[in-house]
Design a protein around this motif. Structure first.
Motif, short mmCIF file in Angstrom:
data_model
loop_
_atom_site.label_atom_id
_atom_site.label_comp_id
_atom_site.label_asym_id
_atom_site.label_seq_id
_atom_site.Cartn_x
_atom_site.Cartn_y
_atom_site.Cartn_z
N LEU A 24 100.04 79.06 -2.92
CA LEU A 24 98.97 78.27 -3.98
C LEU A 24 98.00 77.20 -4.45
CD1 LEU A 24 102.68 79.89 -5.85
CD2 LEU A 24 100.06 80.49 -5.44
N ARG A 25 98.36 76.43 -3.00
CA ARG A 25 97.52 75.05 -3.31
C ARG A 25 96.98 75.58 -3.00
NH1 ARG A 25 103.13 73.37 -0.21
NH2 ARG A 25 102.08 74.86 1.22
N GLU A 27 94.94 78.44 -3.20
CA GLU A 27 94.45 78.88 -3.93
C GLU A 27 94.11 78.53 -5.02
OE1 GLU A 27 96.95 82.49 -4.79
OE2 GLU A 27 97.61 82.50 -2.25
N ARG A 28 95.04 77.48 -5.58
CA ARG A 28 94.51 76.72 -6.40
C ARG A 28 93.00 75.76 -6.79
NH1 ARG A 28 97.95 71.55 -8.72
NH2 ARG A 28 95.90 70.80 -10.11
N ALA A 31 89.97 77.44 -6.77
CA ALA A 31 90.21 78.81 -7.87
C ALA A 31 89.01 77.27 -8.89
CB ALA A 31 90.96 78.53 -8.40
N GLN A 32 89.62 75.85 -8.07
CA GLN A 32 89.31 74.71 -9.42
C GLN A 32 87.39 74.56 -8.97
OE1 GLN A 32 91.78 71.81 -9.20
NE2 GLN A 32 92.97 72.83 -10.70
N THR A 127 86.56 68.31 -4.32
CA THR A 127 87.75 68.94 -4.52
C THR A 127 88.79 67.64 -4.49
OG1 THR A 127 87.51 68.17 -1.66
CG2 THR A 127 87.17 70.80 -2.36
N ALA A 130 91.39 68.17 -6.96
CA ALA A 130 92.17 69.72 -6.67
C ALA A 130 92.78 69.64 -4.82
CB ALA A 130 91.17 70.53 -6.54
N LEU A 144 99.64 69.39 -3.75
CA LEU A 144 98.39 69.04 -4.21
C LEU A 144 98.60 68.10 -5.21
CD1 LEU A 144 97.03 72.71 -5.61
CD2 LEU A 144 96.31 70.74 -4.24
N ARG A 146 97.18 65.73 -8.81
CA ARG A 146 97.04 67.17 -10.05
C ARG A 146 95.94 66.22 -10.44
NH1 ARG A 146 102.44 68.14 -10.93
NH2 ARG A 146 104.06 66.77 -11.09
#
Length: 147
Positions: A24-25, A27-28, A31-32, A127, A130, A144, A146
């Motif tokens: 999830l980290r 993937e975040r 996506a960002q 990055t 993120a 990750l 914030r």
């Protein structure tokens, strides 16, 4: 320059459950960040008409970001890219794609990543909010920031 074609989803990959190998980290982060903008910056990289096909510049930058975030040596990075589906997905490598070996990783010159290294700097800036923060010891111990 001849560049490797990477990222095509294989039949095996298509049949895997969506959560299999997910991080999830990463993937975040994926996506960002506006990766298209970074990729456009990287396109003017040195183009050679001879030699082995090179990995796409964006793949190389993402690999180097993983190396920095997770504090991996070239050899450890090669091993983790071969072993971890989440790393492959983040970099845009499919299951059947070869991963860069340690020698290839060590030869990638950051100064060539765009005019004056601008591709690397842009990727780092994009990055910054993120990216994973290393908590020591192993690649699984990252969190990750914030953003």
């Amino acid at each position: 320059m001849v560049r490797k074609a990477v990222g095509q989803v294989s039949l095996v990959e298509a049949l895997l459950p969506a959560a299999f190998g997910s991080n999830l980290r990463l993937e975040r982060v994926r996506a960002q960040v506006d990766w298209a903008l970074i990729e456009a910056t990287l396109q003017p990289m040195r183009l050679a008409s001879t030699g082995r096909p090179a990995y796409p510049p964006l793949v190389q930058i993402k690999v180097l970001l993983l190396q920095q975030w997770y504090r991996l040596s070239d050899r450890d990075l090669e091993e983790d890219l071969a072993d971890r589906l989440s790393f492959r997905r983040f970099c845009g490598l499919g299951l059947e794609d070869a991963v860069p070996d340690a020698t290839t990783l060590s030869r990638f010159d950051l100064a060539e990543a765009g005019p004056g290294g601008s591709g690397v700097r842009r990727a780092e800036r994009a990055t910054r909010t993120a990216r994973p923060r290393h908590q020591g010891g192993h690649a699984d111990r990252c969190d990750l920031g914030r953003g």
